[in-house]
Design a protein around this motif. Structure first.
Motif, mmCIF file in Angstrom:
data_model
loop_
_atom_site.group_PDB
_atom_site.id
_atom_site.type_symbol
_atom_site.label_atom_id
_atom_site.label_comp_id
_atom_site.label_asym_id
_atom_site.label_seq_id
_atom_site.Cartn_x
_atom_site.Cartn_y
_atom_site.Cartn_z
ATOM 1 N N LYS A 62 -14.052 -18.823 22.799
ATOM 2 C CA LYS A 62 -12.645 -19.159 22.361
ATOM 3 C C LYS A 62 -12.399 -20.272 23.115
ATOM 4 O O LYS A 62 -12.525 -20.694 24.230
ATOM 5 C CB LYS A 62 -11.731 -17.914 22.705
ATOM 6 N N GLY A 63 -11.424 -21.039 22.401
ATOM 7 C CA GLY A 63 -10.919 -22.375 22.683
ATOM 8 C C GLY A 63 -11.716 -23.546 22.794
ATOM 9 O O GLY A 63 -12.864 -23.651 21.996
ATOM 10 N N SER A 64 -11.460 -24.239 23.717
ATOM 11 C CA SER A 64 -12.485 -25.683 23.720
ATOM 12 C C SER A 64 -12.256 -26.283 25.153
ATOM 13 O O SER A 64 -11.472 -25.867 25.949
ATOM 14 C CB SER A 64 -12.025 -26.679 22.803
ATOM 15 N N LYS A 76 -14.039 -29.019 28.361
ATOM 16 C CA LYS A 76 -15.015 -29.901 28.693
ATOM 17 C C LYS A 76 -16.240 -29.299 29.802
ATOM 18 O O LYS A 76 -15.517 -28.422 30.545
ATOM 19 C CB LYS A 76 -14.709 -31.207 29.358
ATOM 20 N N GLU A 85 -17.802 -32.536 25.540
ATOM 21 C CA GLU A 85 -16.680 -31.701 24.966
ATOM 22 C C GLU A 85 -17.448 -30.616 24.229
ATOM 23 O O GLU A 85 -18.409 -30.560 23.736
ATOM 24 C CB GLU A 85 -15.751 -32.487 23.981
ATOM 25 N N LYS A 113 -16.464 -26.599 22.066
ATOM 26 C CA LYS A 113 -15.496 -25.703 21.445
ATOM 27 C C LYS A 113 -16.086 -24.378 21.120
ATOM 28 O O LYS A 113 -17.325 -24.146 21.102
ATOM 29 C CB LYS A 113 -15.080 -26.543 20.123
ATOM 30 N N MET A 114 -15.362 -23.282 20.398
ATOM 31 C CA MET A 114 -15.757 -22.084 20.229
ATOM 32 C C MET A 114 -17.029 -22.270 19.181
ATOM 33 O O MET A 114 -17.200 -23.154 18.369
ATOM 34 C CB MET A 114 -14.601 -21.361 19.634
ATOM 35 N N GLN A 128 -20.123 -22.778 20.400
ATOM 36 C CA GLN A 128 -21.275 -23.525 21.014
ATOM 37 C C GLN A 128 -21.915 -22.965 22.089
ATOM 38 O O GLN A 128 -21.333 -22.036 22.698
ATOM 39 C CB GLN A 128 -20.840 -25.015 21.340
ATOM 40 N N GLY A 176 -9.337 -26.990 27.422
ATOM 41 C CA GLY A 176 -8.511 -27.812 26.722
ATOM 42 C C GLY A 176 -7.078 -27.197 26.549
ATOM 43 O O GLY A 176 -6.617 -26.272 27.409
ATOM 44 N N GLU A 234 -5.813 -25.203 24.639
ATOM 45 C CA GLU A 234 -5.529 -23.941 24.263
ATOM 46 C C GLU A 234 -6.510 -22.843 25.344
ATOM 47 O O GLU A 234 -6.670 -21.659 24.916
ATOM 48 C CB GLU A 234 -6.118 -23.447 22.731
ATOM 49 N N LEU A 288 -9.910 -21.947 27.612
ATOM 50 C CA LEU A 288 -11.390 -21.648 27.354
ATOM 51 C C LEU A 288 -11.918 -20.406 27.859
ATOM 52 O O LEU A 288 -11.507 -20.058 29.046
ATOM 53 C CB LEU A 288 -12.207 -22.747 28.126
#
Length: 135
Positions: free
Chosen positions: A45-47, A49, A62, A64-65, A67, A82, A84, A86
């Motif tokens: 969930k989220g994003s 680094k 970077e 994100k959800m 990966q 990020g 929202e 992580l």
């Protein structure tokens, strides 16, 4: 952390699962697994680094959800959430992993004397004091 004592199936698979939740813009200090284990991180969930550092290489990406990130044996990994937040689920190829912090009061670096720290990292006494004051 999900271990064999809380979930017996883990012992049969030889894996450990770790769920990490970071609030918006939070930082997770770098950690490494002090044994020959790989780590597969799934961004749930989220994003944010993720930074992975080894002896002669560094990855700073970077994420994100959805990966997946593979952290090789003996590499350190840090996370920065990020806007929202992580959430990551890590699968570690060990049933009882020894996870070590590279910063903070529980850091393995805290066990080093000032002299050993300075020689090991080729830094001045002033830098060593500054580094420890920020940990």
């Amino acid at each position: 952390m999900v271990t064999e004592s809380t979930f017996p199936f883990i012992g049969q698979t030889g894996l450990t699962a770790v769920l990490e939740k970071l609030d918006a813009n939070a930082i997770r200090s770098p950690v490494y697994i002090a044994e020959p284990s790989d780590q597969l991180i799934s961004v749930a969930k989220g994003s944010g680094k993720i930074q992975i550092v080894g002896l002669s290489s560094k990855i700073d990406e970077e994420v994100k959800m959805g990966q997946l990130i593979l952290v090789p044996r003996y590499f350190a990994v840090g996370k920065i959430a990020g806007e929202e937040g992580l959430e990551c689920i890590s699968m570690i190829t060990a049933t009882h992993p020894l996870v070590e912090e590279l910063a903070g009061k529980t850091s393995v670096l805290e066990a080093l004397s000032p002299e050993v720290f300075q020689v090991s990292f080729n830094v001045t006494a002033e830098f060593e004091k500054l580094f420890r004051s920020k940990a």
